[in-house]
Enzyme design. Structure first.
Site, PDB file in Angstrom:
ATOM      1  N   GLY A 125      36.682  31.673  13.742  1.00 30.76           N
ATOM      2  CA  GLY A 125      36.849  32.944  13.048  1.00 30.76           C
ATOM      3  C   GLY A 125      38.045  32.887  12.135  1.00 30.76           C
ATOM      4  O   GLY A 125      38.476  31.808  11.706  1.00 30.76           O
ATOM      5  N   SER A 150      38.458  35.301   6.217  1.00 31.66           N
ATOM      6  CA  SER A 150      38.605  35.665   4.808  1.00 31.66           C
ATOM      7  C   SER A 150      39.712  34.876   4.113  1.00 31.66           C
ATOM      8  O   SER A 150      39.596  34.562   2.929  1.00 31.66           O
ATOM      9  CB  SER A 150      38.890  37.168   4.684  1.00 31.66           C
ATOM     10  OG  SER A 150      37.858  37.928   5.284  1.00 31.66           O
ATOM     11  N   ASP A 194      42.120  34.663  10.861  1.00 33.61           N
ATOM     12  CA  ASP A 194      43.459  34.864  11.405  1.00 33.61           C
ATOM     13  C   ASP A 194      43.510  36.055  12.353  1.00 33.61           C
ATOM     14  O   ASP A 194      44.190  36.009  13.387  1.00 33.61           O
ATOM     15  CB  ASP A 194      44.461  35.067  10.262  1.00 33.61           C
ATOM     16  CG  ASP A 194      44.622  33.827   9.402  1.00 33.61           C
ATOM     17  OD1 ASP A 194      44.435  32.711   9.928  1.00 33.61           O
ATOM     18  OD2 ASP A 194      44.918  33.965   8.201  1.00 33.61           O
ATOM     19  N   GLY A 195      42.811  37.140  12.007  1.00 29.03           N
ATOM     20  CA  GLY A 195      42.803  38.318  12.862  1.00 29.03           C
ATOM     21  C   GLY A 195      42.159  38.052  14.208  1.00 29.03           C
ATOM     22  O   GLY A 195      42.615  38.549  15.243  1.00 29.03           O
ATOM     23  N   SER A 211      32.983  37.228  11.542  1.00 32.19           N
ATOM     24  CA  SER A 211      34.133  36.774  10.753  1.00 32.19           C
ATOM     25  C   SER A 211      33.742  36.485   9.314  1.00 32.19           C
ATOM     26  O   SER A 211      32.641  35.989   9.042  1.00 32.19           O
ATOM     27  CB  SER A 211      34.737  35.510  11.374  1.00 32.19           C
ATOM     28  OG  SER A 211      35.521  35.821  12.494  1.00 32.19           O
TER      29      SER A 211
END
Length: 592
Positions: free
Chosen positions: A232, A328, A234-235, A176
């Site tokens: 991690g 990110s 959002d994805g 991540s």
């Protein structure tokens, strides 16, 4: 020393143990040395620990060498804010340095050996209240049994905080963000250990690993845990969420585009002016596809399988998700805690905080113009975007070696191309009185009155509306630079107010944002407003903002790519609806 003994005796007289008094009513009071502060009288009641200095130096309130002699320390720690207490055995307690300042740095003895116990809690940053920092208070006493008695009593009080998790399943994405997932977990793992929370940790080895685990885990095995934690971005959370919901969430699909728009408008009528129309639905055109099934191995959504929308009540009422940011953008964390920080998120998990979160169900009907009608379900917790947003995620895949910087680079390349796409969108028209704000702009916050209005009982679902035949749909088509559907405000470091500043965590609405084709400079102006604190990105003629509960989308191009919580999703034709408060997060909501 005589003063200390007599004062201690007086304080001890206030503690009269009674075997019939529980931890909620028992009151303790003793004199301790608080590390770095000095001698304090500590009271323990059902709310927490409270203390005051036994005696202030005579010089308190004066100054020495320009330093004001006023102690600046906390005077309480509430049990709702404390997550652990530890008996530290025999060791050093540092007395207050106030006396040293008072005597202008004349040598004194500032350390003392005694038995100690430490209460672990947090404190809010003065400049950023949403930022929670670890703090601890160490108390010393010459009697070991006194320390142990207090530790036992504090532990008994902490056990009464029943909302706190005891067992958690943790997924760590080592790749991540900048590859900091594993380091982030190593930094916060001691907090879970200190709070005596059992964690089963799975470090993912490939894309889709967490999805496969969540989709295949047995119901009885899942009930062993109080929640799922994602370390991690959002994805990664989207992957876990879909693994959980696709095989467990029971609900009808939203209406397909063909259910809403029966007659295609005249060819060439795709101007940049909005086209709106009412779509009347008779009983033979119900938006519910009663016999539909999820794509792949999903559950049937037919009424025979479920009498209500949602999933197993054991998960609905207690089960929660947590996110420790290592991605990110970490928009979900920014919106649900108010601050992008692993320690803050971890503290809100161990303290058992809870907010409800809306979830969007997105159904792809066709992947390409020539595809067969094959519904495929996905879920999104923050955002679904087309056009500019889909192009950026597609372009960024070519530059994964750049890490998070690839999004800035890809965004610049996509902006310079200035591509627009022909599409048609239909959405449910929402009356202003149904939005809970009466037309006023109300920001989501801690203890938000809008989000806390029986969110878990009011899962918004267009198909479940008893007045479905009265639903008014509006249609808009033309050339669009982007189409976005925000579930939450989507705050992040690039957009401090988010895409929609007044979006809520759990109000049951989607915010549909249509950006029509416009001059390059105007679009740049719009983007700069998004990146500006207090900006007005909606105040443009080419921007449409519609609050809705469901929408449909049809592309008139050959290729159509969407961005779902940072993940690619190809869809020529899709529908989406929102479920109010479908899941719960370990979070307290954004602080003002």
């Amino acid at each position: 020393m005589e003063r200390e003994q007599s004062c201690s005796a007086a304080v001890k007289d206030e503690f009269r143990p009674n075997p019939h008094i529980d931890a909620q009513t028992l009151i303790l009071k003793s004199i301790f040395f608080l590390d770095g502060v000095g001698e304090v009288i500590v009271t323990c009641n059902s709310d927490g620990l409270f203390w005051e200095l036994v005696d202030f130096p005579e010089t308190v309130g004066s100054e020495c060498l320009g330093i004001k002699l006023v102690p600046d320390v906390a005077a309480e720690v509430k049990f709702s804010d404390a997550y652990a207490v530890e008996f530290d055995d025999f060791g050093v307690i540092h007395k207050s340095k106030l006396a040293a300042v008072a005597s202008c740095m004349i040598c004194n003895e500032y350390e003392k050996q005694m038995y100690r116990f430490t209460v672990h809690s947090f404190q809010r940053s003065k400049s950023q209240p949403a930022h929670w920092a670890l703090t601890m208070f160490t108390f010393g006493h010459e009697d070991q049994q006194t320390c142990q008695m207090w530790v036992n009593q504090i532990n008994a009080s902490l056990d009464l905080e029943v909302e706190r998790p005891k067992n958690l399943l943790v997924f760590v994405n080592p790749k991540s963000g900048k590859g900091i997932g594993s380091r982030t977990w190593e930094a916060v793992a001691p907090i879970f250990l200190r709070a005596e929370i059992i964690t089963k940790v799975i470090v993912t080895e490939r894309a889709g690993h967490a999805f496969d685990v969540m989709a295949s885990i047995a119901k009885e095995d899942l009930k062993m845990y109080d929640g799922i934690v994602a370390v991690g971005g959002d994805g990664f959370f989207n992957e876990i969420l879909n693994g959980f919901l696709l095989s467990r969430h029971l609900a009808h699909y939203p209406p397909a585009p063909s259910d809403i728009v029966d007659v295609v408008q005249a060819e060439g009528n795709y101007s940049n002016e909005a086209i709106t129309e009412d779509v009347n639905q008779g009983e033979d055109q119900s938006p519910l596809l009663l016999s539909a099934k999820y794509g792949g191995s999903g559950l049937s959504t037919s009424p025979e399988n479920s009498t209500e929308y949602g999933f197993d009540s054991a998960f609905d009422r207690w089960f929660r998700f947590g996110i420790i940011p290592a991605g990110s953008t970490d928009a979900i964390v920014m919106c649900s805690t108010g601050y992008r920080d692993p320690i803050t998120s971890t503290l809100q998990i161990v303290l058992g905080k809870r907010v409800h979160l809306d979830i969007a169900q997105v159904v792809r009907w066709k992947e390409t113009p020539t595809s067969k009608l094959e519904p495929l379900v996905r879920y999104a917790a923050s955002f679904a975007g087309y056009g500019f947003y889909g192009d950026v995620i597609t372009e960024s895949e070519k530059f994964r070696w750049m890490g998070p910087r690839r999004y800035d680079y890809a965004g610049t390349r996509v902006f310079l191309r200035h591509s627009s796409y022909e599409a048609e969108v239909a959405y449910v028209d929402i009356k202003s009185e149904d939005t809970n704000t009466n037309g006023k702009r109300v920001l989501c916050c801690h203890n938000c009155s809008i989000c806390s209005t029986k969110a878990y009982l009011q899962h918004s679902n267009t198909g479940s509306d008893s007045r479905q035949n009265e639903t008014r749909w509006l249609k808009s088509k033309g050339r669009f630079l982007s189409i976005g559907a925000a579930v939450i405000s989507c705050r992040n470091e690039k957009a401090p107010d988010g895409l929609v500043a007044d979006a809520h965590l759990s109000d049951g609405f989607l915010h549909l944002i249509l950006i029509r084709d416009c001059h390059h400079a105007l679009y740049l102006w719009h983007l700069t407003q998004l990146a500006k604190k207090g900006g007005n990105p909606m105040d443009f003629k080419f921007v449409e903002h519609h609050k809705t509960t469901a929408f449909t989308f049809t592309s008139f191009g050959n290729q159509s790519v969407w961005n779902l919580d940072g993940e690619l999703f190809e869809a020529h034709q899709l529908s989406a609806q929102v479920f109010r408060g479908l899941i719960s997060l370990f979070a307290s909501g954004p602080d003002a």
